[in-house]
Design a protein around this motif. Structure first.
Motif, mmCIF file in Angstrom:
data_model
loop_
_atom_site.group_PDB
_atom_site.id
_atom_site.type_symbol
_atom_site.label_atom_id
_atom_site.label_comp_id
_atom_site.label_asym_id
_atom_site.label_seq_id
_atom_site.Cartn_x
_atom_site.Cartn_y
_atom_site.Cartn_z
ATOM 1 N N ASP A 1 0.811 -1.234 0.000
ATOM 2 C CA ASP A 1 0.000 0.000 0.000
ATOM 3 C C ASP A 1 0.834 1.268 0.000
ATOM 4 O OD1 ASP A 1 -2.505 -1.092 -0.246
ATOM 5 O OD2 ASP A 1 -2.980 -1.000 1.895
ATOM 6 N N ASN A 2 2.031 1.233 0.626
ATOM 7 C CA ASN A 2 2.901 2.411 0.693
ATOM 8 C C ASN A 2 2.237 3.587 1.398
ATOM 9 O OD1 ASN A 2 5.356 3.773 0.225
ATOM 10 N ND2 ASN A 2 4.543 4.765 -1.595
ATOM 11 N N ILE A 3 1.686 3.325 2.593
ATOM 12 C CA ILE A 3 1.090 4.409 3.377
ATOM 13 C C ILE A 3 2.199 5.235 4.041
ATOM 14 C CG2 ILE A 3 -1.055 3.132 3.760
ATOM 15 C CD1 ILE A 3 -0.105 2.547 6.599
ATOM 16 N N ALA A 4 1.883 6.463 4.387
ATOM 17 C CA ALA A 4 2.882 7.370 4.959
ATOM 18 C C ALA A 4 3.460 6.844 6.272
ATOM 19 C CB ALA A 4 2.256 8.751 5.175
ATOM 20 N N ALA A 5 2.638 6.182 7.068
ATOM 21 C CA ALA A 5 3.094 5.685 8.370
ATOM 22 C C ALA A 5 4.194 4.643 8.252
ATOM 23 C CB ALA A 5 1.907 5.106 9.143
ATOM 24 N N LEU A 6 4.309 4.031 7.078
ATOM 25 C CA LEU A 6 5.324 2.993 6.897
ATOM 26 C C LEU A 6 6.687 3.558 6.504
ATOM 27 C CD1 LEU A 6 5.128 -0.221 6.962
ATOM 28 C CD2 LEU A 6 5.427 -0.083 4.491
ATOM 29 N N LYS A 7 6.722 4.772 6.026
ATOM 30 C CA LYS A 7 7.958 5.331 5.471
ATOM 31 C C LYS A 7 9.133 5.331 6.459
ATOM 32 C CE LYS A 7 5.547 8.090 1.993
ATOM 33 N NZ LYS A 7 5.808 7.134 0.919
ATOM 34 N N PRO A 8 8.939 5.676 7.738
ATOM 35 C CA PRO A 8 10.066 5.609 8.676
ATOM 36 C C PRO A 8 10.622 4.186 8.833
ATOM 37 C CG PRO A 8 8.287 6.931 9.593
ATOM 38 C CD PRO A 8 7.736 6.259 8.382
ATOM 39 N N LEU A 9 9.737 3.188 8.745
ATOM 40 C CA LEU A 9 10.177 1.797 8.884
ATOM 41 C C LEU A 9 10.926 1.331 7.646
ATOM 42 C CD1 LEU A 9 7.668 2.199 10.866
ATOM 43 C CD2 LEU A 9 7.500 -0.291 10.840
ATOM 44 N N LEU A 10 10.531 1.840 6.484
ATOM 45 C CA LEU A 10 11.286 1.556 5.264
ATOM 46 C C LEU A 10 12.662 2.209 5.340
ATOM 47 C CD1 LEU A 10 8.573 2.124 2.491
ATOM 48 C CD2 LEU A 10 9.785 -0.037 2.902
ATOM 49 N N ALA A 11 12.699 3.416 5.868
ATOM 50 C CA ALA A 11 13.951 4.169 5.923
ATOM 51 C C ALA A 11 14.982 3.518 6.832
ATOM 52 C CB ALA A 11 13.678 5.605 6.385
ATOM 53 N N ASP A 12 14.521 2.966 7.956
ATOM 54 C CA ASP A 12 15.495 2.380 8.889
ATOM 55 C C ASP A 12 15.624 0.860 8.766
ATOM 56 O OD1 ASP A 12 13.315 1.286 10.280
ATOM 57 O OD2 ASP A 12 13.344 2.798 11.858
ATOM 58 N N GLY A 13 14.907 0.271 7.787
ATOM 59 C CA GLY A 13 15.098 -1.140 7.505
ATOM 60 C C GLY A 13 14.209 -2.096 8.269
ATOM 61 N N ARG A 14 13.309 -1.571 9.114
ATOM 62 C CA ARG A 14 12.415 -2.479 9.840
ATOM 63 C C ARG A 14 11.420 -3.138 8.892
ATOM 64 N NH1 ARG A 14 10.000 1.255 14.360
ATOM 65 N NH2 ARG A 14 10.715 2.885 12.885
ATOM 66 N N VAL A 15 11.127 -2.487 7.775
ATOM 67 C CA VAL A 15 10.327 -3.078 6.702
ATOM 68 C C VAL A 15 11.161 -2.989 5.423
ATOM 69 C CG1 VAL A 15 8.253 -2.852 5.286
ATOM 70 C CG2 VAL A 15 8.105 -2.539 7.759
ATOM 71 N N LEU A 16 11.240 -4.099 4.719
ATOM 72 C CA LEU A 16 12.097 -4.179 3.544
ATOM 73 C C LEU A 16 11.493 -3.512 2.312
ATOM 74 C CD1 LEU A 16 14.659 -5.349 2.164
ATOM 75 C CD2 LEU A 16 13.313 -7.434 1.732
ATOM 76 N N ALA A 17 10.214 -3.760 2.072
ATOM 77 C CA ALA A 17 9.578 -3.259 0.843
ATOM 78 C C ALA A 17 8.071 -3.237 0.989
ATOM 79 C CB ALA A 17 9.981 -4.122 -0.349
ATOM 80 N N THR A 18 7.445 -2.445 0.140
ATOM 81 C CA THR A 18 5.988 -2.414 0.047
ATOM 82 C C THR A 18 5.614 -2.177 -1.415
ATOM 83 O OG1 THR A 18 3.957 -1.437 0.957
ATOM 84 C CG2 THR A 18 5.767 0.062 0.519
ATOM 85 N N CYS A 19 4.328 -2.135 -1.679
ATOM 86 C CA CYS A 19 3.849 -1.956 -3.047
ATOM 87 C C CYS A 19 2.915 -0.756 -3.092
ATOM 88 C CB CYS A 19 3.124 -3.217 -3.523
ATOM 89 S SG CYS A 19 2.704 -3.188 -5.272
ATOM 90 N N ASP A 20 3.232 0.197 -3.944
ATOM 91 C CA ASP A 20 2.414 1.399 -4.068
ATOM 92 C C ASP A 20 1.384 1.210 -5.177
ATOM 93 O OD1 ASP A 20 1.347 3.907 -4.104
ATOM 94 O OD2 ASP A 20 3.240 4.972 -4.406
ATOM 95 N N GLN A 21 0.099 1.159 -4.796
ATOM 96 C CA GLN A 21 -0.958 1.088 -5.807
ATOM 97 C C GLN A 21 -1.619 2.460 -5.988
ATOM 98 O OE1 GLN A 21 -4.433 -1.248 -4.827
ATOM 99 N NE2 GLN A 21 -3.955 -1.226 -2.647
ATOM 100 N N HIS A 22 -0.890 3.489 -5.528
ATOM 101 C CA HIS A 22 -1.289 4.874 -5.755
ATOM 102 C C HIS A 22 -2.701 5.139 -5.238
ATOM 103 C CE1 HIS A 22 2.376 5.218 -8.142
ATOM 104 N NE2 HIS A 22 2.031 4.067 -8.687
ATOM 105 N N GLY A 23 -2.848 4.939 -3.916
ATOM 106 C CA GLY A 23 -4.147 5.100 -3.271
ATOM 107 C C GLY A 23 -4.778 6.453 -3.486
ATOM 108 N N ASP A 24 -3.950 7.505 -3.621
ATOM 109 C CA ASP A 24 -4.503 8.843 -3.814
ATOM 110 C C ASP A 24 -5.161 9.003 -5.176
ATOM 111 O OD1 ASP A 24 -2.007 8.620 -5.093
ATOM 112 O OD2 ASP A 24 -1.676 10.784 -5.025
ATOM 113 N N GLN A 25 -4.834 8.098 -6.116
ATOM 114 C CA GLN A 25 -5.392 8.174 -7.462
ATOM 115 C C GLN A 25 -6.384 7.054 -7.781
ATOM 116 O OE1 GLN A 25 -4.796 10.695 -9.916
ATOM 117 N NE2 GLN A 25 -4.179 11.603 -7.969
ATOM 118 N N LEU A 26 -6.437 6.042 -6.930
ATOM 119 C CA LEU A 26 -7.245 4.864 -7.247
ATOM 120 C C LEU A 26 -8.728 5.200 -7.394
ATOM 121 C CD1 LEU A 26 -6.985 1.922 -7.875
ATOM 122 C CD2 LEU A 26 -7.090 1.400 -5.435
ATOM 123 N N ALA A 27 -9.263 5.991 -6.470
ATOM 124 C CA ALA A 27 -10.665 6.406 -6.588
ATOM 125 C C ALA A 27 -10.849 7.339 -7.778
ATOM 126 C CB ALA A 27 -11.134 7.085 -5.308
#
Length: 311
Positions: A256-282
């Motif tokens: 989903d690539n939500i904003a709350a996950l970005k710090p965890l991606l930055a420090d390596g606690r989460v390896l990867a996610t998938c952005d389905q562009h939620g702001d544009q999906l609707a």
């Protein structure tokens, strides 16, 4: 008092001429009215979706009116059914819906279509067999969830070796997008030779995923990764990994690539996610609906983009 009688009779005559049942062709302003019906607004992904839709309507205020709503949690099917009925009674011309369940919403959507409302399905695809049984055709505007999940899991596979144990934390099991993401995770893990020791539903929710992840780690000391079907659950899983003292030892991926996950991606606690562009999906769904309403196109499926996001 006698002079009021003709006025009252005239008013009643006007009221009786109002069309009964089904939505009008447009609102009083002459603009079509579109309803966005989402899943849980407690999930940041759907908050982002709502904001994207509102921004689009503000930029195209002359083209359509928009009603935005969602349910309290991912599993409150009765509330979402009620929202669809409510939108029909309010006379919308189109409903753009991210259904909480791929089968349970088919009946109410059939009622809506029978009332003359255009239905556009986004995010979570309605079940093909349920649609066929209901004699209902609804276009799906959304991503290939299986391909997206596979791509994210392939990033993880490069960090593992054949035989490593992994676990999947699924979304709602009756949701098509949850099923597809699980299948995508399985595709990549099986191709890499990893061992999937368990797959359990966190129902898209952080707290439930946290408890499930804690249980998985306690029961499977050799688990090297947790594949989470959305970022809310990835956040819960990351907290469980940290509590177990296994940060850096157990990899996590989300979707989903939500904003709350970005710090965890930055420090390596989460390896990867998938952005389905939620702001544009609707927005994709709304634009598809407007084209149909304007007679510029016929209802048709439309695949939207997904992108892998890493540190």
């Amino acid at each position: 008092m006698k002079c009021l009688v003709p006025l009252l009779l005239a008013s009643l005559a006007l009221i009786s001429c109002k069309p009964a049942g089904g939505p009008a062709s447009s609102t009083a302003t002459g603009k079509p009215k579109v309803a966005l019906v989402m899943k849980s607004l407690a999930n940041e992904f759907f908050q982002t979706m709502a904001e994207g839709a509102k921004k689009h309507q503000s930029a195209h205020a002359a083209d359509y009116e928009l009603t935005v709503n969602g349910i309290k949690n991912e599993t409150d099917l009765a509330e979402q059914v009620g929202l669809v009925d409510q939108m029909v009674s309010q006379g919308v011309q189109a409903i753009v819906i991210a259904p909480a369940d791929s089968k349970a919403l088919v009946t109410v959507l059939k009622r809506a279509k029978a009332a003359g409302v255009l239905i556009i399905n986004i995010d979570n695809k309605l079940d093909a067999d349920a649609l066929k049984q209901a004699g209902l055709s609804v276009p799906f505007v959304g991503p290939d969830n299986r391909a997206g999940a596979k791509a994210v899991a392939e990033v993880l596979a490069k960090k593992l070796k054949a035989g490593d144990e992994v676990a999947i934390i699924e979304g709602v099991t009756t949701a098509f997008n949850g099923q597809q993401r699980k299948a995508g995770f399985e595709d990549a893990m099986n191709a890499g030779g990893m061992k999937i020791v368990t797959s359990q539903s966190g129902q898209w929710e952080m707290e439930k995923a946290n408890g499930i992840a804690a249980g998985i780690l306690a029961a499977n000391s050799n688990v090297k990764a947790l594949l989470c079907a959305n970022d809310n659950m990835a956040l819960g899983a990351a907290a469980a990994v940290q509590s177990a003292g296994k940060t850096g030892q157990v990899q996590i991926v989300g979707f989903d690539n939500i904003a709350a996950l970005k710090p965890l991606l930055a420090d390596g606690r989460v390896l990867a996610t998938c952005d389905q562009h939620g702001d544009q999906l609707a927005v994709f769904g709304i634009e598809a609906a407007l084209k149909v309403l304007k007679g510029k196109t016929t209802p048709a499926d439309q695949q939207t983009p997904v992108d892998v996001v890493t540190k």
